[in-house]
Write an enzyme that holds these catalytic residues in place. Structure first.
Site, PDB file in Angstrom:
ATOM      1  N   SER A   1       0.806  -1.225   0.000  1.00 42.06           N
ATOM      2  CA  SER A   1       0.000   0.000   0.000  1.00 42.06           C
ATOM      3  C   SER A   1       0.847   1.286   0.000  1.00 42.06           C
ATOM      4  O   SER A   1       1.484   1.551  -0.987  1.00 42.06           O
ATOM      5  CB  SER A   1      -1.095   0.006   1.048  1.00 42.06           C
TER       6      SER A   1
ATOM      7  N   CYS B   1      -1.450  -3.836   3.937  1.00 44.97           N
ATOM      8  CA  CYS B   1      -2.296  -5.020   4.041  1.00 44.97           C
ATOM      9  C   CYS B   1      -1.534  -6.172   4.693  1.00 44.97           C
ATOM     10  O   CYS B   1      -2.048  -7.272   4.790  1.00 44.97           O
ATOM     11  CB  CYS B   1      -2.866  -5.411   2.682  1.00 44.97           C
TER      12      CYS B   1
ATOM     13  N   HIS C   1       3.573  14.595   5.446  1.00 42.24           N
ATOM     14  CA  HIS C   1       3.394  15.988   5.046  1.00 42.24           C
ATOM     15  C   HIS C   1       3.767  16.837   6.256  1.00 42.24           C
ATOM     16  O   HIS C   1       3.296  16.568   7.371  1.00 42.24           O
ATOM     17  CB  HIS C   1       1.942  16.248   4.635  1.00 42.24           C
TER      18      HIS C   1
END
Lengths: 129, 129
Positions: free
Chosen positions: A63, A83, A68
């Site tokens: 994934s 996952c 940020h």
């Protein structure tokens, strides 16, 4: 492979501002965490904003991880969605420690399981706090 | 710029399997959504897995959008995190409609606001459902 995934959503406050503004160092930190977790990197892109701030997204085979930062506020938003089943918290805690986060809000979302009417939310705290 | 951000976390179930396995089409859909929202793309990377499945991450100037799909289960995990204030739900709903999602779990996390002891969670439903 089933669709169950774990997604750690982390808001980190009062971090060390210089680290939050260093795209190269953040990429090294996140890449190291991904490798520690035995995950495969598919793509990695980090961008420095003017006058400050960094956005980084790494696609992984299970994934993604993203960061940020708002150095002027000492704030970073960090996500790891996978996952896989392994314990991903220690690697993320190491990142938070390196960023010298004073306070964190960490939540875990269980993704891909329709039996949940809402994501499971588990509050985690830094060992050093 | 303050640190407040909105993060829509979407689990989409029973989608059209061919669309979920088409990396090029998914990239077009997500790119269109980003442009509709007036956001700037910094990086875009989509990867097709063998025998199936797609992972895509787009870094945007206001954070990121990502999709991970499991065509064999008709499942997609879609995230849009932005520090902008606009209504991002219509653009995401359009993606879900194109993926022909039959059921969705959509939650909104308010990021970067330390006054929240936990993310605000708002359940949204597809207009067509």
């Amino acid at each position: 492979m089933d669709t169950n995934g774990q997604h750690l959503v982390i808001d980190a406050f009062d971090c060390q501002k210089e680290i939050l503004n260093n795209a190269a160092e953040l990429e090294v930190m996140l890449t190291k965490a991904i490798k520690q977790l035995g995950m495969e990197i598919l793509s990695s892109h980090f961008h420095s904003f003017t006058p400050q701030g960094v956005t980084g997204v790494i696609g992984i085979s299970t994934s993604h991880i993203s960061i940020h930062t708002w150095p002027e506020h000492g704030y970073a938003a960090l996500d790891l969605y996978t996952c896989g089943n392994q314990d991903i918290w220690p690697a993320l805690e190491e990142i938070l420690t390196k960023m010298q986060a004073k306070r964190t809000a960490v939540f875990e979302l269980n993704r891909g399981d329709e039996s949940h009417t809402k994501p499971i939310m588990r509050k985690l705290n830094l060992s050093s706090n």
